[in-house]
Design a protein around this motif. Sequence first.
Motif, mmCIF file in Angstrom:
data_model
loop_
_atom_site.group_PDB
_atom_site.id
_atom_site.type_symbol
_atom_site.label_atom_id
_atom_site.label_comp_id
_atom_site.label_asym_id
_atom_site.label_seq_id
_atom_site.Cartn_x
_atom_site.Cartn_y
_atom_site.Cartn_z
ATOM 1 N N PRO A 158 28.165 36.602 42.787
ATOM 2 C CA PRO A 158 28.539 36.667 44.204
ATOM 3 C C PRO A 158 28.836 35.301 44.816
ATOM 4 C CG PRO A 158 26.192 37.037 43.950
ATOM 5 C CD PRO A 158 26.768 37.013 42.575
ATOM 6 N N THR A 159 28.457 34.215 44.148
ATOM 7 C CA THR A 159 28.737 32.884 44.685
ATOM 8 C C THR A 159 30.116 32.380 44.316
ATOM 9 O OG1 THR A 159 27.771 31.791 42.735
ATOM 10 C CG2 THR A 159 26.284 32.317 44.560
ATOM 11 N N VAL A 160 30.804 33.113 43.452
ATOM 12 C CA VAL A 160 32.149 32.712 43.016
ATOM 13 C C VAL A 160 33.180 33.368 43.922
ATOM 14 C CG1 VAL A 160 33.806 32.765 41.118
ATOM 15 C CG2 VAL A 160 31.374 32.452 40.639
ATOM 16 N N GLU A 161 34.178 32.588 44.313
ATOM 17 C CA GLU A 161 35.228 33.093 45.195
ATOM 18 C C GLU A 161 36.081 34.135 44.470
ATOM 19 O OE1 GLU A 161 39.182 31.458 47.616
ATOM 20 O OE2 GLU A 161 37.829 30.069 46.586
ATOM 21 N N ILE A 162 36.463 35.169 45.184
ATOM 22 C CA ILE A 162 37.343 36.205 44.610
ATOM 23 C C ILE A 162 38.736 35.620 44.466
ATOM 24 C CG2 ILE A 162 38.339 38.496 44.944
ATOM 25 C CD1 ILE A 162 35.926 39.201 46.648
ATOM 26 N N PRO A 163 39.291 35.626 43.256
ATOM 27 C CA PRO A 163 40.627 35.054 43.075
ATOM 28 C C PRO A 163 41.685 35.891 43.774
ATOM 29 C CG PRO A 163 39.937 36.173 41.084
ATOM 30 C CD PRO A 163 38.750 36.187 42.006
ATOM 31 N N SER A 164 42.793 35.256 44.097
ATOM 32 C CA SER A 164 43.897 35.985 44.729
ATOM 33 C C SER A 164 44.468 36.969 43.735
ATOM 34 C CB SER A 164 44.990 35.019 45.192
ATOM 35 O OG SER A 164 45.475 34.266 44.093
ATOM 36 N N ASN A 165 44.942 38.116 44.275
ATOM 37 C CA ASN A 165 45.475 39.151 43.385
ATOM 38 C C ASN A 165 46.751 38.683 42.724
ATOM 39 O OD1 ASN A 165 47.135 39.253 45.614
ATOM 40 N ND2 ASN A 165 46.286 41.182 46.361
#
Length: 623
Positions: A158-165
Motif C-alpha cells: 500500500p505504500t507504493v504508488e499505483i502506476p498509470s494505466n
Amino acid sequence: ILLSRLVDIFKIRTSRAHYNTAERDRSKPSPPATNTLAMMTLLPRCLLLLLACPIASIHSLAPPQQQHAVVVGAGPVGIAAALTLASHHNFTVTLLESSPASSAQAKYDPTKAFLYNVNGRGQALTKQFPSLQKKLAERSVPSGGFGDVSITIVPADPTVEIPSNKKKMEGTTKNEEKNEMKGSIQSEKAVGVGYWLPRHEMVNLMAECVDEHNAQSDCKIEFLMGQECLSVLPTKKDGQNCVCVTARNVEDGSLKLHEATLIVGADGMNSKVRQCIATAPANIWNSHKGFNPKKFLPKKWTSPASHMRIKVLQLPPQFEIPNASGLPPLKTISKDIYALRSINTGPRNYLSLGLLPMKDNTAIRPTNIVTRPDHEVWDIHDGPAMQQYFQKSFPRYNFDKDGGIISEAEWDRFAKAEGTRFPHCQYSEGMAVWDDSGTCGVALVGDAIHAFPPDIGQGVNAGLMDVVCLDRALEGLDTVTGEETTTTTESSIENEKKPAAALLQTNLERYQKQHAPEIAALIRLARFGAPYQYKQPHRADRILQKFWMFNVAMRLILSKLTFGLVQPACIMLSQNKELTFRQVMRRADLTTVLLKALVVSALGVLWTTKQQRFGFGFLKTLL
C-alpha cells in the motif's frame, strides 16, 4: 406470376373468339372447335415463354417445405443455432433449457458471472444478423482496433504508488492519434475488433433477437424452460421418419415428447444429447465411415490449466483503490482492466484479482479467484474468516474494517460457494448422426463437441463458429470457406430431384467430415496455447512457465528477424481471424520442426568438433 399471366391471356383470347363467333350467328351456339382453335394459336407462344423461363425460377414458385427442429440448450450457442435454423433453413424451432424459469438466464448470476470476448471468429455469426451485431457493439466494450481499453496493475504494497494505466489514447496529439488510428486499422484487418460483455448480457441480447424474429417470421422459435433432456432416439410420426427427444419438466416431473427432423445438441460439455448417442446400440444410428457410438465419448487431455478451481467475488461498482500516502485514491472505471496483486507469493496462498471490462459503469464488478485445488482459500467456509484472510492478503484495501467495500453477506456467500473447475481439453470425434433413411438426424455444437480451459479466449467464439459451419453444411457449402465445392456443383442437379429432408444426410455428413479436423486442431491449440497465464504458483509451474515464455519470445524474435518466414507462437497466430485453427497449428508445427532441425544440427556439429579434437587421437592410440 408468369403462369397467372398466361392463364389470363388464354381467358381473354378464348372469350373474344367466342364473342366474335356468336355475333356472326346468334341463332347457332358457338362450335367447340372455336375454343380449341384459340387455344392452339396460343399454345406455341406459351411453350416459348416456358422454355425461356429458367427451371430454378419455376422451382422457386413453390413455397419451401417447413420442417421442425429441436435445440437442446439455451445458452448463447443454442440460441444462435435456433436463430440460424429458423432464419436460413425454414425450420420452426423448439428451444429446450434445463434451468427452471425462475433462474432467469438473461439476468446476472454470480455463479455464471464470467465475461465473453466475442472476437472476429464469433462475429462470423453475429454479422449474419444485423440487429444482433448492432446490439453487441452497443452493449459491450471493444478491444483491439479502435478499442480504448487500459490495463492497471495495482501493487500489493500500500505504500507504493499505483502506476498509470497502460495503452490509453487520451492526451495524445492529433498527429499521434492519427498515426495510432492508422495502425489500429491495419491491425484490425488481421485481428479484428473483439467485444467484451457479461454472459447474461449476451444471452439477453440474443433473446431479444429471437423475439424480433418471431414478430416478423412464420418460422417461430419457442422457448421452453425447465425441460431436461432424457433421451434422443429415431422414430416415426404419421409415417414420417423423425427424431424424438424425451424431456422431463424439472418442477413437476412430467414427461413430454418432441419430434423433429433435426436435433441440435448445444447442452454443454456434459451433453445429454451426446451421451444418448454414445450409449445407443450401433445399429440405431448411421454416421461417417467407420461409425462407432464410442466416437461420441470425448477424448481428454490434461493441460497445466486443467482442474484449476474458480469462483467469483463481487466488488461494488466504481470502487476506489487507495493510493500511496499523500496521493488521491484511484476510482475504478468499468471499461478498464485491473489486476490487483496480493502480498502472498507462496505455492498455496498466492492470489491475484482480475477485473475485465464491462459497458455498464453502475454494475457489480465480478472478479475471478483462479487457484490450484490445494489453495488455502478453499479451506475457509465462513464469511468472517474469509474476510480476515483477504484483509491480510490485500492490505491496500478496506475489506475487514468498518465500512468495508464488500458486505458481510457477500463474504458469507463467497466463502460457502464451491465454485467450479476448469475442464480437460476434450473433444468428441463424432459430431453428427442420422437414421437409416437419412431424412432426420442429430448435430452437436459448442461445448457438446469441445471443452477446454478459458486461457485461449476461444470458448464462445468456437461455439458460434460451429453454428456457422453447420449452417454452411446445411446450405451444401464448404464448411471452412463457405463456398461451393466441386462435389456440390456436380451433384446439384441430382439433389434438386430429392426432397429437402432427403438431403439432410449429405449435409450432416459434410459437417462431420469437414469440421472434425478443425476441432481437433482447436484442442491442440488449447493444450499448448497459453496454459500458464494464471501464474500457477507451484514451483514446477513457475519453472515450466519460464520455458513457455522463452518459447513464445524466441518464436516472436525469429519471426521478426526472418520477416515472417519463421512463424510466431500458436497463441499469437490464433488472434488472426483469417486463419483456421488447422492453419494455425500447421504453421506452429512447421516452426517446431525447423527449431528441432536446428537443435539437431547444432548438436551434430558439436559432436563432430569433439570427435575431431579427441576421438581420432584416441583411435590412433588403440591402433
